[in-house]
Design a protein around this motif. Structure first.
Motif, mmCIF file in Angstrom:
data_model
loop_
_atom_site.group_PDB
_atom_site.id
_atom_site.type_symbol
_atom_site.label_atom_id
_atom_site.label_comp_id
_atom_site.label_asym_id
_atom_site.label_seq_id
_atom_site.Cartn_x
_atom_site.Cartn_y
_atom_site.Cartn_z
ATOM 1 N N PRO A 58 66.943 28.849 44.842
ATOM 2 C CA PRO A 58 67.400 30.050 43.849
ATOM 3 C C PRO A 58 67.942 30.012 42.985
ATOM 4 N N LYS A 59 68.011 30.937 41.948
ATOM 5 C CA LYS A 59 68.289 31.641 40.415
ATOM 6 C C LYS A 59 69.829 31.944 40.961
ATOM 7 N N THR A 60 70.071 32.640 42.051
ATOM 8 C CA THR A 60 70.859 33.905 42.525
ATOM 9 C C THR A 60 71.465 33.239 43.607
ATOM 10 N N PHE A 61 71.238 31.868 43.898
ATOM 11 C CA PHE A 61 72.144 31.272 44.978
ATOM 12 C C PHE A 61 73.156 30.329 44.531
ATOM 13 N N HIS A 62 73.957 30.695 44.986
ATOM 14 C CA HIS A 62 75.783 30.206 45.074
ATOM 15 C C HIS A 62 76.409 30.724 45.873
ATOM 16 N N ILE A 63 77.189 29.543 45.747
ATOM 17 C CA ILE A 63 78.745 29.447 47.107
ATOM 18 C C ILE A 63 80.264 30.397 46.386
ATOM 19 N N GLY A 64 81.200 30.991 46.649
ATOM 20 C CA GLY A 64 81.886 31.898 46.150
ATOM 21 C C GLY A 64 83.140 31.051 47.184
ATOM 22 N N PHE A 65 84.525 31.105 45.849
ATOM 23 C CA PHE A 65 85.715 30.837 46.263
ATOM 24 C C PHE A 65 86.237 31.637 45.623
ATOM 25 N N GLY A 66 87.241 32.860 46.879
ATOM 26 C CA GLY A 66 87.738 33.850 46.445
ATOM 27 C C GLY A 66 89.068 33.619 46.131
ATOM 28 N N GLN A 67 89.640 34.460 45.155
ATOM 29 C CA GLN A 67 91.242 34.097 45.054
ATOM 30 C C GLN A 67 91.938 35.003 45.039
ATOM 31 N N GLU A 68 93.179 34.374 45.569
ATOM 32 C CA GLU A 68 94.717 36.469 45.566
ATOM 33 C C GLU A 68 94.232 36.612 44.366
ATOM 34 N N SER A 69 94.558 36.394 43.547
ATOM 35 C CA SER A 69 94.181 37.183 42.273
ATOM 36 C C SER A 69 93.885 36.782 40.758
ATOM 37 N N GLU A 70 93.656 37.717 39.978
ATOM 38 C CA GLU A 70 92.614 37.081 38.854
ATOM 39 C C GLU A 70 93.491 36.501 38.441
ATOM 40 N N GLU A 71 95.044 36.212 38.085
ATOM 41 C CA GLU A 71 95.444 35.472 37.047
ATOM 42 C C GLU A 71 95.254 33.620 37.893
ATOM 43 N N ARG A 72 95.140 33.678 39.237
ATOM 44 C CA ARG A 72 94.620 32.707 39.933
ATOM 45 C C ARG A 72 92.813 31.973 39.097
ATOM 46 N N VAL A 73 91.952 32.903 39.671
ATOM 47 C CA VAL A 73 91.092 33.139 38.138
ATOM 48 C C VAL A 73 91.107 32.278 37.638
ATOM 49 N N ASN A 74 91.395 32.818 36.617
ATOM 50 C CA ASN A 74 91.867 32.595 35.005
ATOM 51 C C ASN A 74 92.793 30.884 34.443
ATOM 52 N N GLU A 75 93.532 30.823 35.861
ATOM 53 C CA GLU A 75 94.082 29.856 35.860
ATOM 54 C C GLU A 75 92.562 28.492 36.172
ATOM 55 N N ILE A 76 91.813 28.249 36.778
ATOM 56 C CA ILE A 76 91.062 27.528 37.354
ATOM 57 C C ILE A 76 89.716 27.430 35.873
ATOM 58 N N TYR A 77 89.490 28.922 35.816
ATOM 59 C CA TYR A 77 88.444 29.083 34.756
ATOM 60 C C TYR A 77 89.268 27.852 33.221
ATOM 61 N N GLN A 78 89.962 27.661 33.212
ATOM 62 C CA GLN A 78 90.996 27.024 32.338
ATOM 63 C C GLN A 78 91.051 26.204 32.524
ATOM 64 N N ARG A 79 91.426 25.124 33.546
ATOM 65 C CA ARG A 79 91.272 23.849 33.994
ATOM 66 C C ARG A 79 89.737 23.789 33.933
ATOM 67 N N LEU A 80 88.945 23.919 34.109
ATOM 68 C CA LEU A 80 87.286 23.684 34.401
ATOM 69 C C LEU A 80 87.743 22.872 33.082
ATOM 70 N N ILE A 81 87.899 24.267 31.780
ATOM 71 C CA ILE A 81 87.029 24.536 30.430
ATOM 72 C C ILE A 81 87.876 22.894 29.855
ATOM 73 N N ALA A 82 89.433 23.124 29.964
ATOM 74 C CA ALA A 82 89.919 22.148 29.485
ATOM 75 C C ALA A 82 89.542 20.733 29.822
ATOM 76 N N ASP A 83 88.940 20.975 30.970
ATOM 77 C CA ASP A 83 87.828 19.858 31.566
ATOM 78 C C ASP A 83 87.293 19.050 31.045
ATOM 79 N N GLY A 84 86.011 19.562 30.271
ATOM 80 C CA GLY A 84 85.099 19.771 29.510
ATOM 81 C C GLY A 84 83.495 20.429 29.924
ATOM 82 N N TYR A 85 84.213 21.479 30.987
ATOM 83 C CA TYR A 85 83.261 22.269 32.015
ATOM 84 C C TYR A 85 83.012 23.890 31.536
#
Length: 112
Positions: free
Chosen positions: A58-85
């Motif tokens: 379903p459109k709203t289905f997802h799994i979630g990975f909670g992080q210890e900080s907003e900075e960690r969320v940003n780091e994961i986002y940047q890694r994914l974008i740098a790798d072409g996602y």
């Protein structure tokens, strides 16, 4: 009572498992194959991946990975974008969060 495991049906087990290992620190149990594998995290989550030709969540289905900080969320986002996602940047919603379509046909939320 403890939720023991979650099973996701995916179109490509090895690629989905490698993605979860690289970006979300999951560890693959020895003995996985192209049709089924088991992943673990440090907190006892057991995530199984099972092969299917087609995946339709379903459109709203997802799994979630909670992080210890907003900075960690940003780091994961940047890694994914740098790798072409592709994903929209993190934003303030119910948390500091972003969503990404994972290889294999499911959605992941990363949040703090």
């Amino acid at each position: 009572m403890i939720l023991n495991h979650v099973n996701l049906t995916v179109t490509d087990v090895p690629t989905a498992a490698a993605f979860l290992e690289k970006y979300f620190d999951m560890r693959q149990h020895e003995g996985g194959n192209k049709g089924f594998t088991v992943l673990f995290d440090d907190r006892g989550l057991v995530l199984t991946l099972m092969k299917a030709r087609e995946v339709s969540y379903p459109k709203t289905f997802h799994i979630g990975f909670g992080q210890e900080s907003e900075e960690r969320v940003n780091e994961i986002y940047q890694r994914l974008i740098a790798d072409g996602y592709q994903a929209d940047p993190p934003q303030r919603s119910h948390a500091w969060t972003f969503y990404i379509q994972a290889p294999g046909g499911f959605t992941i939320e990363v949040l703090a």
